[in-house]
Design a protein around this motif. Structure first.
Motif, mmCIF file in Angstrom:
data_model
loop_
_atom_site.group_PDB
_atom_site.id
_atom_site.type_symbol
_atom_site.label_atom_id
_atom_site.label_comp_id
_atom_site.label_asym_id
_atom_site.label_seq_id
_atom_site.Cartn_x
_atom_site.Cartn_y
_atom_site.Cartn_z
ATOM 1 N N HIS A 24 0.823 -1.211 0.000
ATOM 2 C CA HIS A 24 0.000 0.000 0.000
ATOM 3 C C HIS A 24 0.857 1.261 0.000
ATOM 4 N N TRP A 25 2.009 1.222 0.692
ATOM 5 C CA TRP A 25 2.868 2.397 0.684
ATOM 6 C C TRP A 25 3.627 2.523 -0.622
ATOM 7 N N ARG A 33 -3.747 7.499 -4.300
ATOM 8 C CA ARG A 33 -4.264 8.101 -3.067
ATOM 9 C C ARG A 33 -5.443 7.332 -2.483
ATOM 10 N N VAL A 34 -6.159 6.578 -3.281
ATOM 11 C CA VAL A 34 -7.258 5.757 -2.765
ATOM 12 C C VAL A 34 -6.733 4.329 -2.667
ATOM 13 N N LEU A 35 -6.496 3.886 -1.430
ATOM 14 C CA LEU A 35 -5.801 2.619 -1.193
ATOM 15 C C LEU A 35 -6.703 1.583 -0.532
ATOM 16 N N GLY A 65 -4.718 10.290 5.069
ATOM 17 C CA GLY A 65 -5.700 11.317 5.409
ATOM 18 C C GLY A 65 -6.800 11.500 4.392
ATOM 19 N N LYS A 66 -6.868 10.609 3.381
ATOM 20 C CA LYS A 66 -7.886 10.732 2.340
ATOM 21 C C LYS A 66 -9.291 10.573 2.917
ATOM 22 N N LYS A 209 -16.185 -5.378 -5.646
ATOM 23 C CA LYS A 209 -15.093 -6.130 -6.249
ATOM 24 C C LYS A 209 -13.744 -5.642 -5.721
ATOM 25 N N MET A 210 -12.824 -6.587 -5.571
ATOM 26 C CA MET A 210 -11.455 -6.229 -5.231
ATOM 27 C C MET A 210 -10.745 -5.912 -6.548
ATOM 28 N N ALA A 211 -10.755 -4.634 -6.929
ATOM 29 C CA ALA A 211 -10.233 -4.222 -8.240
ATOM 30 C C ALA A 211 -9.245 -3.071 -8.076
ATOM 31 N N LEU A 212 -8.459 -3.131 -7.011
ATOM 32 C CA LEU A 212 -7.573 -2.028 -6.639
ATOM 33 C C LEU A 212 -6.651 -1.599 -7.769
#
Length: 272
Positions: A24-25, A33-35, A65-66, A209-212
């Motif tokens: 994620h980092w 920015r959207v994690l 902080g999003k 959905k998990m579509a990251l």
């Protein structure tokens, strides 16, 4: 400069090599920015279901902080972010400004007063904990909430509930290898069980959905310019590109078994 020759970017763990950094980092370093696993759409639904206007809100592990900014936009009475990483505290403080306060503490031991919040929000952080760690954080959320308060979580789920222990272990190991974090997502039944064991009553469950790492999700979450920035950064960084492609491969391999889950759990009115 960091060890891989890129400038420090103000993100937690910025001094670590891309090949070693938690997924994620790494994505944040590339400009994402959207994690959250369910993206902005599920976060928006989560915050609406949590009923934030006029509420005293605590957010656990706000990260960049999003979501803090989205919470504040909903008009709560107060906002407190609890974050263990001092660099992440600084990032969230920039997003919050004078509209709330930040506490540098562990989510399992916030130091906040008992029964001091109407809503506790946590996104994509319980998944990264052991079973004992999950129980400790859920228990702390229960302690901090007033009777009738809501615990709103957005996490990674395994699907369906009938997956065998062997299948769950296989998926968790594949995730851990790719994202460099010992992720332990649960099935819906297991998430419900962890919350009810602490005394909560589950009010609502939603899935997404998990579509990251899929293009359509990124356009929805980051916008065209943000997505182009991410793509450009990834193309210029071969180490990051290899890691991100590996993560996407795992997500696609297990796309039928991975999902994002929202759960709104309520502390009973009769709870002490």
């Amino acid at each position: 400069m960091s060890q891989n020759g890129t400038p420090h970017d103000g993100l937690p763990l910025a001094g670590r090599k891309d090949e070693d950094m938690p997924g994620h980092w790494l994505l944040a370093r590339m400009g994402k920015r959207v994690l959250r696993p369910g993206g902005l759409e599920l976060t928006t639904a989560l915050l609406a279901d949590a009923r934030l206007p006029g509420a005293d809100v605590v957010e656990l592990a706000p990260g960049l902080g999003k979501t803090a900014a989205d919470i504040l936009a909903a008009g709560p009475r107060s906002y407190v972010g609890v974050e263990a990483d001092p660099e992440a505290v600084a990032l969230t403080r920039k997003a919050v400004g004078a509209r709330g306060r930040l506490v540098e503490a562990d989510a399992a031991q916030t130091g906040l007063d008992a029964t001091s919040a109407d809503v506790v929000v946590g996104e994509a952080m319980l998944t990264m904990q052991s079973d004992r760690g999950k129980d400790a954080i859920i228990g702390e959320a229960f302690r901090v909430l007033r009777p009738g308060g809501r615990y709103a979580i957005h996490e990674l789920a395994l699907h369906p509930d009938t997956l065998s222990d062997e299948q769950k272990t296989e998926i968790r190991k594949a995730l851990a290898r790719s994202i460099k974090v010992n992720a332990r997502p649960l099935t819906e039944a297991e998430w419900r069980g962890a919350l009810t064991k602490a005394g909560f009553e589950v009010e609502r469950v939603r899935f997404a959905k998990m579509a990251l790492l899929e293009p359509k999700r990124n356009l929805a979450d980051e916008g065209l310019l943000g997505t182009l920035k991410i793509v450009g950064n990834v193309l210029r960084n071969s180490d990051a590109r290899g890691r991100i492609l590996s993560m996407r491969k795992v997500f696609r391999t297990y796309r039928d078994e991975l999902a994002a889950i929202e759960v709104i759990a309520r502390k009973p009115e009769t709870a002490a």
